[in-house]
Design an enzyme around this catalytic site. Structure first.
Site, PDB file in Angstrom:
ATOM      1  N   SER A 120       1.167 -16.017   3.890  1.00 36.97           N
ATOM      2  CA  SER A 120       1.754 -14.671   3.845  1.00 36.97           C
ATOM      3  C   SER A 120       2.332 -14.360   2.469  1.00 36.97           C
ATOM      4  CB  SER A 120       2.866 -14.539   4.895  1.00 36.97           C
ATOM      5  OG  SER A 120       3.805 -15.586   4.750  1.00 36.97           O
ATOM      6  N   HIS A 178       4.572  30.426  18.563  1.00 38.04           N
ATOM      7  CA  HIS A 178       3.111  30.400  18.735  1.00 38.04           C
ATOM      8  C   HIS A 178       2.399  30.774  17.431  1.00 38.04           C
ATOM      9  CE1 HIS A 178       4.018  30.540  23.102  1.00 38.04           C
ATOM     10  NE2 HIS A 178       4.952  31.408  22.707  1.00 38.04           N
ATOM     11  N   SER A 202      -8.799  21.725  -8.016  1.00 36.03           N
ATOM     12  CA  SER A 202     -10.049  21.338  -7.380  1.00 36.03           C
ATOM     13  C   SER A 202     -11.021  20.932  -8.479  1.00 36.03           C
ATOM     14  CB  SER A 202     -10.605  22.528  -6.601  1.00 36.03           C
ATOM     15  OG  SER A 202     -12.005  22.398  -6.460  1.00 36.03           O
ATOM     16  N   LYS A 231      -8.489  27.121  -7.559  1.00 31.72           N
ATOM     17  CA  LYS A 231      -7.703  26.479  -6.505  1.00 31.72           C
ATOM     18  C   LYS A 231      -6.436  25.815  -7.011  1.00 31.72           C
ATOM     19  CE  LYS A 231      -8.849  25.548  -2.685  1.00 31.72           C
ATOM     20  NZ  LYS A 231      -9.882  24.683  -2.152  1.00 31.72           N
ATOM     21  N   ASN A 260      -4.027  23.293  -4.968  1.00 33.41           N
ATOM     22  CA  ASN A 260      -3.985  22.669  -3.646  1.00 33.41           C
ATOM     23  C   ASN A 260      -2.659  21.951  -3.356  1.00 33.41           C
ATOM     24  OD1 ASN A 260      -6.609  23.497  -3.136  1.00 33.41           O
ATOM     25  ND2 ASN A 260      -7.501  21.629  -3.981  1.00 33.41           N
ATOM     26  N   GLU A 270      -0.295  17.706   2.177  1.00 34.86           N
ATOM     27  CA  GLU A 270      -1.389  17.236   3.043  1.00 34.86           C
ATOM     28  C   GLU A 270      -1.358  15.725   3.219  1.00 34.86           C
ATOM     29  OE1 GLU A 270      -5.297  19.599   2.287  1.00 34.86           O
ATOM     30  OE2 GLU A 270      -4.102  19.704   0.474  1.00 34.86           O
ATOM     31  N   TYR A 328      10.156 -18.176  18.716  1.00 33.89           N
ATOM     32  CA  TYR A 328       9.305 -17.738  17.604  1.00 33.89           C
ATOM     33  C   TYR A 328       7.830 -18.030  17.889  1.00 33.89           C
ATOM     34  CZ  TYR A 328       7.172 -17.322  13.026  1.00 33.89           C
ATOM     35  OH  TYR A 328       6.354 -16.943  11.994  1.00 33.89           O
ATOM     36  N   GLN A 384       4.655 -13.034  12.173  1.00 36.97           N
ATOM     37  CA  GLN A 384       4.439 -12.836  10.740  1.00 36.97           C
ATOM     38  C   GLN A 384       3.760 -11.480  10.485  1.00 36.97           C
ATOM     39  OE1 GLN A 384       3.289 -16.203   8.187  1.00 36.97           O
ATOM     40  NE2 GLN A 384       1.356 -15.155   7.878  1.00 36.97           N
ATOM     41  N   LYS A 403       5.300  -7.927   8.971  1.00 36.00           N
ATOM     42  CA  LYS A 403       5.666  -7.571   7.596  1.00 36.00           C
ATOM     43  C   LYS A 403       4.837  -6.480   6.945  1.00 36.00           C
ATOM     44  CE  LYS A 403       7.807 -11.944   7.025  1.00 36.00           C
ATOM     45  NZ  LYS A 403       7.436 -12.231   8.447  1.00 36.00           N
TER      46      LYS A 403
HETATM   47  N1  ARG Z   1       5.853 -16.724   7.232  1.00 40.89           N
HETATM   48  C1  ARG Z   1       6.488 -16.915   8.489  1.00 40.89           C
HETATM   49  C2  ARG Z   1       6.757 -15.540   9.136  1.00 40.89           C
HETATM   50  O1  ARG Z   1       6.749 -14.614   8.451  1.00 40.89           O
HETATM   51  C3  ARG Z   1       7.781 -17.636   8.333  1.00 40.89           C
HETATM   52  C4  ARG Z   1       8.238 -18.377   9.521  1.00 40.89           C
HETATM   53  C5  ARG Z   1       7.320 -19.521   9.778  1.00 40.89           C
HETATM   54  N2  ARG Z   1       7.762 -20.342  10.848  1.00 40.89           N
HETATM   55  C6  ARG Z   1       6.970 -21.214  11.414  1.00 40.89           C
HETATM   56  N3  ARG Z   1       7.460 -21.899  12.383  1.00 40.89           N
HETATM   57  N4  ARG Z   1       5.728 -21.377  11.039  1.00 40.89           N
HETATM   58  O2  ARG Z   1       6.970 -15.436  10.330  1.00 40.89           O
END
Ligand code: ARG
Length: 465
Positions: free
Chosen positions: A22, A155, A276, A282, A284, A289, A316, A321, A324
């Site tokens: 990540s 309306h 445009s 034009k 715009n 939009e 968890y 993950q 995010k």
């Molecule tokens: N990158 C993970 C997340 O965003 C961090 C937590 C990871 N925890 C684990 N037990 N693998 O959720």
């Protein structure tokens, strides 16, 4: 990743490592991750879980790592999976064994929950500021055009005369409710989860209140399993952002309509309009939009996370993950939309004469005429019918109601007298003088209240990062 692969005999497959990593997106949490780690290290040192010297070295090195990241000297590596492991690996590289002690009494599960809460608190503060910026722009335009009259619509048909300021202040109200919603979300994000460990709590003599205080949190979480598994605070931000984008999208729609030749009520400043590539004439409204279009993304991010969370057993799960990218996208989209809208609104050129013309052509005083007959003793349903016929008559002659003579009026009802010509847009608005109405007196009051709201400092949580 090798730090946590003790029980494995093989390195992770490259595609598996890339799939789980990540770091490409969670690196934006480096400020929060380091702040959390510094508070944690100080607590460990204070509690004698690690030595005070070790704590000091860790804190100093974490600060250096922050500088390295900010100066672009830090290399983020996919093998290190995420921001937590990346920073820890660099810490170990810098201080050796003592660096490995930072993760005592902590899991990435409570660490990531902490980072996300710190980040959410930070972006809520910024969201509130930008909401205020747009509200300020709306109030400014309303104030400088305080006397401008326009048709109010239902309306999308011309309905009754209103002050432009009244119309703009409607958006002020929507944004104020949005601000309240983000403020509410802040209350629930403001809970410190560290000390929950992987899920069951930690087996060390930690001081959670100390960490909470260091990081500017109001309280600590009450249940470790909930604390590592909860993403409600992100959902709440995304829900509030969705509602706010819906409001912005409605404003966008009006800006698009009003700047068309068909309405011609406003002109966008050149700095906030696009040309445009083929039609030279034009101008715009692309910003409006795009914001209308981006609203779909923000809704999508909310639905995606709701769906991600709905099947997860405690506590968890790695699915989380996935919170995010959508969240960051929502934050970026909302913040940039609010910012660009403030500029676009502030620089709008209002065309009062065009709004007035639309008013004259729209038979907007028909309700007032019906009310007039009621005041002279007619039942409302009857007067509604009489005025309907009058409108139809005026339409067939291609003239406005104001252009009809008293004789013509009286052909439809003997109740009409000379004072029928006193029914004007101004009189119509002035009559709507109960609180919340479009009467100039009310609008002046509403503007003053709006100004007062903007001057009120929002109670802001102190964040020490
Ligand atoms: N990158 C993970 C997340 O965003 C961090 C937590 C990871 N925890 C684990 N037990 N693998 O959720």
């Amino acid at each position: 990743m090798s730090q946590i692969r003790g029980r494995f005999r093989k390195a992770a497959d490259k595609t598996a490592a890339a799939y789980t990593a990540s770091i490409s997106f969670d690196q934006r949490l480096y400020v929060e991750d380091i702040a959390g780690s510094i508070a944690h290290a100080r607590m460990l040192g204070k509690q004698g879980i690690i030595s005070p010297e070790e704590a000091e070295t860790i804190v100093k090195c974490l600060q250096e790592i922050k500088d390295e990241i900010e100066q672009g000297k830090f290399r983020f590596r996919t093998e290190l999976e995420d921001i937590h492991m990346s920073i820890e690996a660099r810490l170990v590289e810098k201080v050796g064994e003592a660096g490995g002690k930072l993760h005592t009494a902590r899991s990435r599960n409570d660490q990531v929950a902490l980072d996300m809460r710190l980040y959410t608190k930070k972006v809520i503060a910024e969201t509130l500021l930008r909401l205020k910026g747009l509200q300020q722009a709306l109030v400014e335009v309303a104030e400088t055009n305080r006397d401008v009259v326009m048709p109010g619509y239902t309306h999308l048909q011309r309905a009754q005369p209103v002050l432009l300021a009244h119309h703009l202040l409607a958006y002020f109200e929507m944004l104020q409710r949005d601000a309240d919603r983000f403020g509410d979300c802040l209350k629930r994000a403001d809970v410190m989860p560290l000390g929950s460990g992987a899920l069951a709590g930690v087996a060390h003599d930690i001081d959670r209140d100390f960490v909470a205080k260091e990081l500017g949190f109001s309280s600590v979480s009450r249940n470790s399993m909930d604390a590592v598994a909860d993403r409600d605070f992100i959902l709440e931000y995304e829900a509030a952002a969705s509602i706010c984008m819906m409001h912005l999208s409605r404003l966008a729609e009006e800006i698009i309509l009003w700047s068309s030749a068909e309405f011609d009520f406003i002109e966008l400043d050149d700095a906030y309009a696009t040309g445009s590539s083929i039609m030279p004439q034009k101008k715009n409204p692309d910003i409006a939009e795009l914001s209308r279009g981006k609203t779909g993304r923000v809704y999508g991010n909310l639905m995606a996370l709701l769906t991600t969370m709905k099947g997860l057993p405690l506590a968890y799960n790695r699915d989380m993950q996935e919170d995010k990218e959508g969240f960051f996208d929502t934050v970026d989209t909302l913040l940039s939309t609010l910012e660009v809208f403030a500029g676009m609104v502030k620089t709008l050129r209002i065309k009062p004469e065009k709004m007035r013309q639309a008013l004259d052509k729209g038979y907007l005083l028909a309700t007032d005429l019906a009310d007039y007959l009621v005041k002279k003793g007619a039942a409302f349903r009857l007067s509604h019918g009489i005025v309907g016929k009058l409108v139809s008559y005026a339409l067939s002659k291609g003239i406005s109601l104001g252009e009809l003579s008293l004789d013509e009026y009286r052909r439809f009802s003997p109740l009409f007298a000379d004072d029928v010509h006193e029914i004007t847009a101004e009189a119509s608005m002035a009559a709507r003088n109960a609180k919340g109405g479009t009467a100039p007196e009310q609008v002046v009051q509403a503007l003053a209240e709006a100004r007062k709201t903007l001057e009120m400092p929002r109670r802001r949580k102190k964040a020490s990062i």
